[in-house]
Design a protein around this motif. Structure first.
Motif, PDB file in Angstrom:
ATOM      1  N   GLU A  69       0.822  -1.205   0.000  1.00  0.00           N
ATOM      2  CA  GLU A  69       0.000   0.000   0.000  1.00  0.00           C
ATOM      3  C   GLU A  69       0.864   1.267   0.000  1.00  0.00           C
ATOM      4  N   LYS A  70       2.070   1.163   0.542  1.00  0.00           N
ATOM      5  CA  LYS A  70       3.020   2.284   0.544  1.00  0.00           C
ATOM      6  C   LYS A  70       4.346   1.802  -0.021  1.00  0.00           C
ATOM      7  N   LYS A  71       5.078   2.717  -0.609  1.00  0.00           N
ATOM      8  CA  LYS A  71       6.303   2.352  -1.308  1.00  0.00           C
ATOM      9  C   LYS A  71       7.299   1.669  -0.373  1.00  0.00           C
ATOM     10  N   GLU A  72       7.383   2.103   0.868  1.00  0.00           N
ATOM     11  CA  GLU A  72       8.414   1.593   1.758  1.00  0.00           C
ATOM     12  C   GLU A  72       8.040   0.283   2.447  1.00  0.00           C
ATOM     13  N   ARG A  73       6.821  -0.153   2.311  1.00  0.00           N
ATOM     14  CA  ARG A  73       6.354  -1.298   3.104  1.00  0.00           C
ATOM     15  C   ARG A  73       5.805  -2.405   2.209  1.00  0.00           C
ATOM     16  N   PHE A  74       6.243  -3.631   2.478  1.00  0.00           N
ATOM     17  CA  PHE A  74       5.800  -4.791   1.692  1.00  0.00           C
ATOM     18  C   PHE A  74       5.480  -5.905   2.672  1.00  0.00           C
ATOM     19  N   SER A  75       4.228  -6.322   2.685  1.00  0.00           N
ATOM     20  CA  SER A  75       3.765  -7.303   3.666  1.00  0.00           C
ATOM     21  C   SER A  75       3.529  -8.655   3.011  1.00  0.00           C
ATOM     22  N   LEU A  76       3.927  -9.684   3.712  1.00  0.00           N
ATOM     23  CA  LEU A  76       3.655 -11.068   3.282  1.00  0.00           C
ATOM     24  C   LEU A  76       2.599 -11.637   4.203  1.00  0.00           C
ATOM     25  N   ILE A  77       1.578 -12.243   3.602  1.00  0.00           N
ATOM     26  CA  ILE A  77       0.446 -12.758   4.375  1.00  0.00           C
ATOM     27  C   ILE A  77       0.295 -14.254   4.153  1.00  0.00           C
ATOM     28  N   LEU A  78       0.222 -14.975   5.250  1.00  0.00           N
ATOM     29  CA  LEU A  78      -0.114 -16.396   5.189  1.00  0.00           C
ATOM     30  C   LEU A  78      -1.570 -16.490   5.643  1.00  0.00           C
ATOM     31  N   GLU A  79      -2.466 -16.755   4.717  1.00  0.00           N
ATOM     32  CA  GLU A  79      -3.895 -16.702   5.014  1.00  0.00           C
ATOM     33  C   GLU A  79      -4.299 -17.734   6.061  1.00  0.00           C
ATOM     34  N   SER A  80      -3.724 -18.914   5.974  1.00  0.00           N
ATOM     35  CA  SER A  80      -4.010 -19.993   6.916  1.00  0.00           C
ATOM     36  C   SER A  80      -2.727 -20.808   7.060  1.00  0.00           C
ATOM     37  N   ALA A  81      -1.962 -20.471   8.089  1.00  0.00           N
ATOM     38  CA  ALA A  81      -0.621 -21.035   8.220  1.00  0.00           C
ATOM     39  C   ALA A  81      -0.666 -22.562   8.333  1.00  0.00           C
ATOM     40  N   SER A  82       0.323 -23.192   7.698  1.00  0.00           N
ATOM     41  CA  SER A  82       0.456 -24.646   7.796  1.00  0.00           C
ATOM     42  C   SER A  82       1.881 -24.988   8.208  1.00  0.00           C
ATOM     43  N   THR A  83       2.067 -26.193   8.713  1.00  0.00           N
ATOM     44  CA  THR A  83       3.380 -26.576   9.240  1.00  0.00           C
ATOM     45  C   THR A  83       4.461 -26.539   8.157  1.00  0.00           C
ATOM     46  N   ASN A  84       4.088 -26.771   6.905  1.00  0.00           N
ATOM     47  CA  ASN A  84       5.114 -26.737   5.849  1.00  0.00           C
ATOM     48  C   ASN A  84       5.517 -25.316   5.460  1.00  0.00           C
ATOM     49  N   GLN A  85       4.954 -24.333   6.144  1.00  0.00           N
ATOM     50  CA  GLN A  85       5.388 -22.947   5.954  1.00  0.00           C
ATOM     51  C   GLN A  85       6.362 -22.513   7.048  1.00  0.00           C
ATOM     52  N   THR A  86       6.742 -23.447   7.908  1.00  0.00           N
ATOM     53  CA  THR A  86       7.815 -23.183   8.867  1.00  0.00           C
ATOM     54  C   THR A  86       9.098 -22.972   8.081  1.00  0.00           C
ATOM     55  N   SER A  87       9.706 -21.785   8.246  1.00  0.00           N
ATOM     56  CA  SER A  87      10.859 -21.442   7.419  1.00  0.00           C
ATOM     57  C   SER A  87      11.447 -20.119   7.895  1.00  0.00           C
ATOM     58  N   MET A  88      12.569 -19.745   7.261  1.00  0.00           N
ATOM     59  CA  MET A  88      13.125 -18.408   7.419  1.00  0.00           C
ATOM     60  C   MET A  88      12.613 -17.577   6.244  1.00  0.00           C
ATOM     61  N   TYR A  89      12.060 -16.404   6.541  1.00  0.00           N
ATOM     62  CA  TYR A  89      11.538 -15.517   5.500  1.00  0.00           C
ATOM     63  C   TYR A  89      12.418 -14.277   5.425  1.00  0.00           C
ATOM     64  N   LEU A  90      12.873 -13.992   4.206  1.00  0.00           N
ATOM     65  CA  LEU A  90      13.763 -12.856   3.969  1.00  0.00           C
ATOM     66  C   LEU A  90      13.095 -11.865   3.030  1.00  0.00           C
ATOM     67  N   CYS A  91      13.178 -10.615   3.397  1.00  0.00           N
ATOM     68  CA  CYS A  91      12.698  -9.523   2.550  1.00  0.00           C
ATOM     69  C   CYS A  91      13.905  -8.827   1.937  1.00  0.00           C
ATOM     70  N   ALA A  92      13.763  -8.340   0.710  1.00  0.00           N
ATOM     71  CA  ALA A  92      14.851  -7.618   0.054  1.00  0.00           C
ATOM     72  C   ALA A  92      14.279  -6.477  -0.775  1.00  0.00           C
ATOM     73  N   SER A  93      15.125  -5.503  -1.076  1.00  0.00           N
ATOM     74  CA  SER A  93      14.699  -4.415  -1.946  1.00  0.00           C
ATOM     75  C   SER A  93      15.825  -4.057  -2.890  1.00  0.00           C
ATOM     76  N   THR A  94      15.479  -3.470  -4.046  1.00  0.00           N
ATOM     77  CA  THR A  94      16.460  -2.951  -4.995  1.00  0.00           C
ATOM     78  C   THR A  94      15.981  -1.585  -5.480  1.00  0.00           C
ATOM     79  N   PRO A  95      16.934  -0.733  -5.896  1.00  0.00           N
ATOM     80  CA  PRO A  95      16.549   0.619  -6.284  1.00  0.00           C
ATOM     81  C   PRO A  95      15.578   0.682  -7.461  1.00  0.00           C
TER      82      PRO A  95
END
Lengths: 114, 113
Positions: A69-95
């Motif tokens: 919704e805003k340039k500086e913010r990016f959200s990841l949504i898990l609608e209904s979390a499951s055990t196979n979504q156990t992980s490390m989540y990394l966010c990145a940006s480029t110019p």
């Protein structure tokens, strides 16, 4: 220095919960990315965004959605979390969308789904 | 479609020894190549990148990499490693104008005293 921050370093959720992972960058970057990192599998792209309100699927979008919704913010949504979504989540940006751009990463959120 | 293969998942080495981490890529067009490092409990940070020009690229912390177009390789080297170089290293390739990168599976470098 570019700074990419993620809302939580560690998160524990239960199966079926809705989960929000937040990422904020402070350098007015156009592009933002969400990856998940699993041992032996490297980084896999979930979703990316070139601009506000724009999103593109990556290699493994199933079970995820995103919001920008805003340039500086990016959200990841898990609608209904499951055990196979156990992980490390990394966010990145480029110019910009130039392929020569370096990706700037946040510290990661380690999500455990019980 | 682009892809990246890191040929070694684990590389143990003694302190002050030289090291080479191997990376091969596959792409149908010209590419840009990157090496990133991830220290424990941190995100990735750029070590070095090849865009064009000289095929030998120097990066931070004494690392360098050589782009070899005929062998489609971009191996990372350091002549003398330190304990503090213990980390996971990722090779990445980017092509076109999408701004996306494809990452290898990572190589864990363990430097022993």
């Amino acid at each position: 220095d570019v700074k990419v921050t993620q809302s939580s370093r560690y998160l524990v959720k239960r199966t079926g919960e809705k989960v929000f992972l937040e990422c904020v960058q402070d350098m007015d970057h156009e592009n933002m990315f969400w990856y998940r990192q699993d041992p032996g599998l490297g980084l896999r792209l979930i979703y990316f965004s070139y601009d506000v309100k724009m999103k593109e699927k990556g290699d493994i979008p199933e079970g995820y959605s995103v919001s920008r919704e805003k340039k500086e913010r990016f959200s990841l949504i898990l609608e209904s979390a499951s055990t196979n979504q156990t992980s490390m989540y990394l966010c990145a940006s480029t110019p910009s969308g130039i392929s020569a751009d370096t990706q700037y990463f946040g510290p990661g959120t380690r999500l455990t789904v019980l | 479609a682009q892809s990246v293969t890191q040929l070694d998942s684990q590389v143990p080495v003694f302190e002050e020894a030289p090291v080479e981490l191997r990376c091969n890529y596959s792409s149908s067009v010209s590419v840009y190549l990157f090496w990133y490092v991830q220290y424990p409990n941190q995100g990735l940070q750029l070590l070095l990148k090849y865009l064009s020009g000289s095929t030998l690229v120097k990066g931070i912390n004494g690392f360098e990499a050589e782009f070899n177009k005929s062998q489609t390789s971009f191996h990372l080297r350091k002549p003398s490693v330190h304990i503090s170089d213990t980390a996971e290293y990722f090779c990445a390739v980017s092509e076109g104008n999408a701004g996306k990168s494809t990452f290898g599976d990572g190589t864990t470098l363990t430097v022993k005293p």
